[in-house]
Design an enzyme around this catalytic site. Structure first.
Site, PDB file in Angstrom:
ATOM      1  N   ASP A  75      46.179  44.468  37.573  1.00  0.00           N
ATOM      2  CA  ASP A  75      46.382  43.080  38.768  1.00  0.00           C
ATOM      3  C   ASP A  75      47.694  42.892  38.728  1.00  0.00           C
ATOM      4  O   ASP A  75      47.848  41.502  39.376  1.00  0.00           O
ATOM      5  CB  ASP A  75      45.619  42.061  38.390  1.00  0.00           C
ATOM      6  CG  ASP A  75      43.822  42.444  38.663  1.00  0.00           C
ATOM      7  OD1 ASP A  75      43.469  43.679  39.101  1.00  0.00           O
ATOM      8  OD2 ASP A  75      43.015  41.623  37.848  1.00  0.00           O
ATOM      9  N   CYS A 129      25.028  53.695  46.716  1.00  0.00           N
ATOM     10  CA  CYS A 129      24.221  52.353  46.722  1.00  0.00           C
ATOM     11  C   CYS A 129      22.700  52.407  47.457  1.00  0.00           C
ATOM     12  O   CYS A 129      22.143  51.422  47.327  1.00  0.00           O
ATOM     13  CB  CYS A 129      25.031  51.331  47.447  1.00  0.00           C
ATOM     14  SG  CYS A 129      26.141  50.415  46.793  1.00  0.00           S
ATOM     15  N   CYS A 172      24.417  36.131  48.056  1.00  0.00           N
ATOM     16  CA  CYS A 172      25.953  35.198  47.351  1.00  0.00           C
ATOM     17  C   CYS A 172      25.686  34.332  47.838  1.00  0.00           C
ATOM     18  O   CYS A 172      24.817  34.000  49.585  1.00  0.00           O
ATOM     19  CB  CYS A 172      26.742  35.914  48.703  1.00  0.00           C
ATOM     20  SG  CYS A 172      28.470  35.175  48.780  1.00  0.00           S
ATOM     21  N   CYS A 232      26.554  38.221  42.667  1.00  0.00           N
ATOM     22  CA  CYS A 232      26.708  39.999  43.566  1.00  0.00           C
ATOM     23  C   CYS A 232      26.285  40.356  42.791  1.00  0.00           C
ATOM     24  O   CYS A 232      26.083  41.623  42.774  1.00  0.00           O
ATOM     25  CB  CYS A 232      28.368  39.915  44.664  1.00  0.00           C
ATOM     26  SG  CYS A 232      29.139  40.415  44.042  1.00  0.00           S
TER      27      CYS A 232
END
Length: 370
Positions: free
Chosen positions: A135, A189, A199, A245
């Site tokens: 990151d 998925c 969400c 999520c």
């Protein structure tokens, strides 16, 4: 040199360093550039100006380290034991902190292990051009992880693995040797949309596309301004990040707990009472958050986030007085304090509200039917 044997050895060394899985990819991300540009053009990056500033460099690893021909992607699990998701989220008097942030800041730990991996490879092959990232650079780490076989990009935009779910950190080691690449992961998925429908703020606007401006993780961590009022009630007691999520994702039933004790819940968060956390002064915040990823948001943003959570909590005279006494530190903080106080008063039970109104009438000396 037998690069296949070297690649196998690298994966073994990575396991010894605490990584759960490692894969290798080439650096060709050109197919992701149009989607990245569309995401930026839509303004979905919010106030993260650095994402737009670096532009397409994110899809071109060789611009970060000239000579790069391969990326070694690695993952490290962070799910702590006794995560207490349900009990924490369901108690509005307790603060919910994203589970990745309960322990030590992962950036330095993961980067150090990647650096050790690079050093170990260099001892084997001689001089090596390498650089670790966690990151810390404009790099499309998730597409790279998918190309390396670490998982696929879920509809929530996170990397998912059918054997491990999504509770893991990613890190990359850029290298200049032509290692054999791994088979990319296939998306599994299917028709599931659990992450999208769950969400709290509707931030997942399409499959794999998140509007950061609506995301609670962005709002509580990356954004230091006035949080739009339309999102404050939906934030509930989430004061640093959001895991919703991931919590509803069926693949996370297969997640393993972390083997890194540094990622376990620190003693500071054995109790997450909102009022207790809010009443820390800045010196206490800095001391208790030493070594934590939370420290970087700063004290006022910490208070801003908790103020919203306190506004969403059941009515308490103590909460109202504490919020009122906190005013005057910052104009931005005051906006959220005023909202929280008003929300608290709106949460008064009707009988209590009537009693409070009667007291105010008497104090003002007005007729009772006024």
């Amino acid at each position: 040199m037998n690069y296949q044997a070297l690649a196998d050895q690298i994966k073994q060394w990575a396991t010894e360093l605490g990584f759960e899985k490692v894969g290798i990819s080439d650096i060709d991300l050109h197919e992701h550039e149009p989607a990245l540009q569309q995401w930026l053009d839509a303004g979905y990056h919010g106030d993260m100006d650095w994402m737009a500033r670096h532009g397409m460099m994110r899809a071109r690893p060789a611009e970060l380290l000239p000579g790069t021909v391969r990326v070694i992607s690695a993952r490290m699990n962070y799910l702590p034991p006794q995560a207490q998701f349900a009990s924490n989220l369901s108690d509005p008097t307790q603060a919910y902190i994203s589970r990745y942030a309960l322990g030590r800041d992962y950036h330095k730990l993961v980067r150090n292990q990647l650096k050790k991996l690079g050093d170990r490879i260099e001892r084997e092959v001689g001089k090596l051009g390498f650089r670790p990232f966690v990151d810390s650079a404009p790099l499309l780490e998730r597409p790279l992880a998918q190309k390396a076989g670490l998982g696929w990009t879920g509809k929530h935009s996170l990397i998912l693995d059918k054997d491990a779910g999504s509770w893991f950190f990613l890190g990359e080691l850029l290298v200049d040797i032509p290692l054999p690449v791994d088979t990319p992961s296939e998306n599994e998925c299917g028709k599931c949309k659990a992450c999208i429908t769950s969400c709290p703020t509707g931030a997942i606007v399409a499959d794999g596309i998140v509007d950061s401006r609506k995301c609670i993780s962005y709002l509580t961590i990356e954004f230091d301004g006035i949080i739009p009022e339309e999102f404050r009630s939906a934030m509930g007691n989430r004061i640093y990040g959001c895991d919703d999520c991931q919590l509803v994702c069926p693949w996370n039933r297969f997640s393993d707990l972390t083997q890194q004790t540094d990622f376990h819940r620190r003693d500071t968060f054995e109790s997450t009472d909102l009022l207790t956390l809010f009443e820390w002064d800045e010196q206490t915040f800095m001391r208790k958050m030493e070594g934590s990823a939370i420290r970087r948001i700063g004290y006022l943003q910490w208070q801003r986030n908790i103020a919203i959570a306190l506004g969403n909590a059941p009515y308490s005279d103590n909460i109202v007085s504490t919020l009122t006494n906190a005013k005057g530190q910052s104009d931005i903080l005051d906006v959220h304090l005023d909202w929280a106080i008003e929300k608290q008063l709106a949460n008064l039970p009707s009988t209590v509200a009537s009693h409070q109104r009667l007291i105010r009438i008497i104090q003002k000396g007005l007729p009772r039917d006024a």
